[in-house]
Design an enzyme around this catalytic site. Structure first.
Site, short mmCIF file in Angstrom:
data_model
loop_
_atom_site.label_atom_id
_atom_site.label_comp_id
_atom_site.label_asym_id
_atom_site.label_seq_id
_atom_site.Cartn_x
_atom_site.Cartn_y
_atom_site.Cartn_z
N GLU A 116 6.13 -6.36 9.48
CA GLU A 116 5.21 -5.80 8.48
C GLU A 116 3.61 -6.17 8.79
O GLU A 116 2.82 -6.07 7.95
CB GLU A 116 5.40 -5.74 7.26
N HIS A 139 4.71 -9.15 0.22
CA HIS A 139 5.63 -8.31 0.41
C HIS A 139 7.10 -8.95 -0.06
O HIS A 139 7.48 -9.93 0.41
CB HIS A 139 5.81 -7.49 1.45
N HIS A 141 11.21 -7.59 -2.30
CA HIS A 141 12.35 -6.61 -2.76
C HIS A 141 12.67 -7.10 -4.21
O HIS A 141 13.83 -7.24 -4.19
CB HIS A 141 13.45 -6.53 -1.98
N GLU A 169 1.02 -7.94 -22.15
CA GLU A 169 -0.04 -8.55 -20.98
C GLU A 169 -0.13 -7.48 -19.86
O GLU A 169 -1.14 -7.66 -19.08
CB GLU A 169 0.14 -10.11 -20.65
N HIS A 210 12.22 0.60 -1.57
CA HIS A 210 12.21 -0.35 -0.63
C HIS A 210 11.78 -1.69 -1.47
O HIS A 210 12.28 -2.73 -1.19
CB HIS A 210 11.13 -0.05 0.52
P1 13P Z 1 10.51 -9.02 8.43
O1 13P Z 1 11.84 -9.98 8.75
O2 13P Z 1 10.12 -8.44 9.74
O3 13P Z 1 9.44 -9.83 7.94
O4 13P Z 1 11.08 -7.70 7.71
C1 13P Z 1 11.38 -8.07 6.33
C2 13P Z 1 11.11 -6.96 5.40
O5 13P Z 1 11.10 -6.93 4.26
C3 13P Z 1 10.71 -5.49 6.06
O6 13P Z 1 10.23 -4.74 5.30
ZN ZN Z 2 10.60 -5.02 3.06
#
Ligand code: 13P
Ligand code: ZN
Length: 272
Positions: A116, A139, A141, A169, A210
């Site tokens: 990413e 980033h 999940h 908040e 995602h």
């Molecule tokens: P990477 O292992 O390449 O960082 O990818 C993980 C991920 O969350 C892809 O969206």
């Molecule tokens: Zn991801």
């Protein structure tokens, strides 16, 4: 030259990835972080003339030429960063051509930066253009936020409004709201460009079905931003199937935003 494993920015990466793993936001290799470093600070630990290898990025990042980032590796597990930072992390500098990353440290097993990387670097460019203090892009999940994606409309005004209603908040922590992208193929320049476009207006961008991107001036602020959004999503998921008896009203949100002096998305409120 000082030992890089004693650098605060390496410690911050180790601690943050461990915390994110502990919270269940980063299963397997899920998630990635990039952190813009201060050149003078890095020079205390590394010879900046020594490039280990060059890695093409596949996109143009001219505004970032000469800038140095510590970044998580592709395919690397957040749970393993703390015990082996030199394999799971890398320090890269964007070369004068704008399309090559010079590896200065890390990725010891021959690895490379996150898949990413386009979304990260493009988001840095977008955030720096509106906030020169921005240094971190994150980033992950987060479980409840992801669950919410399946049962809540993905309209960004409605999505933001629901999150703002979940914790007092919220409107203070993310007054700019939450941007939402439709499901897109990850790891591409296209999703990077779309994320960066949203990042001009939002510090939080949901990648539908995602995960989420957060941006901020330091690690704590960025982590706290995602943590607050995820907490709100958790309250939503704990209550979505139950009759709603009480809620934080729009006029209460206005009181909060005004009391704390934040510039909020008035158009995301439904004041009559
Ligand atoms: P990477 O292992 O390449 O960082 O990818 C993980 C991920 O969350 C892809 O969206
Ligand atoms: Zn991801």
């Amino acid at each position: 030259m000082k030992d890089i494993l004693t650098a605060i920015f390496v410690t911050e990466m180790r601690k943050t990835t461990a915390n994110m793993y502990r919270l269940g936001w980063d299963e397997r290799n899920g998630g990635n972080i990039s952190y813009l470093l201060d050149e003078a600070e890095v020079a205390e630990y590394l010879d900046l003339k020594k490039v280990i290898r060059e890695i093409p990025t596949g996109f143009d990042a001219k505004p970032l030429i000469g800038k140095i980032f510590i970044v998580t590796g592709t395919g690397k597990y957040f749970k393993n960063v703390d015990e082996d930072p030199e394999t799971n992390l890398g320090i890269v500098r964007i070369k004068e051509d704008g399309t090559t990353a010079e590896l200065l440290w890390g990725f010891k097993d021959g690895g490379k930066f996150t898949s990413e990387f386009p979304a990260h670097m493009m988001s840095h460019m977008a955030r720096l253009s509106v906030d020169p203090q921005n240094r971190v892009v994150m980033h992950c999940h987060p479980t409840n936020l992801l669950a919410m994606n399946y049962v809540h409309e993905l309209d960004e005004a409605k999505f933001t409004h629901t999150l703002w209603e979940m914790c007092t908040e919220c409107i203070v922590v993310f007054p700019d709201g939450v941007g939402v992208l439709p499901w897109m193929l990850c790891g591409t320049n296209e999703i990077g460009e779309a994320t960066a476009k949203k990042m001009k207006d939002f510090r939080v961008v949901v990648w539908a079905l995602h995960g989420v991107y957060g941006a901020g001036k330091d690690m704590d602020e960025t982590f706290g931003l995602i943590e607050t959004v995820e907490k709100a999503a958790e309250i939503f998921m704990l209550t979505a199937h139950l009759p709603r008896l009480n809620t934080i009203k729009d006029e209460d949100m206005v009181k909060l935003a005004e009391h704390f002096g934040v510039k909020y998305r008035k158009d995301f409120l439904r004041l009559k």
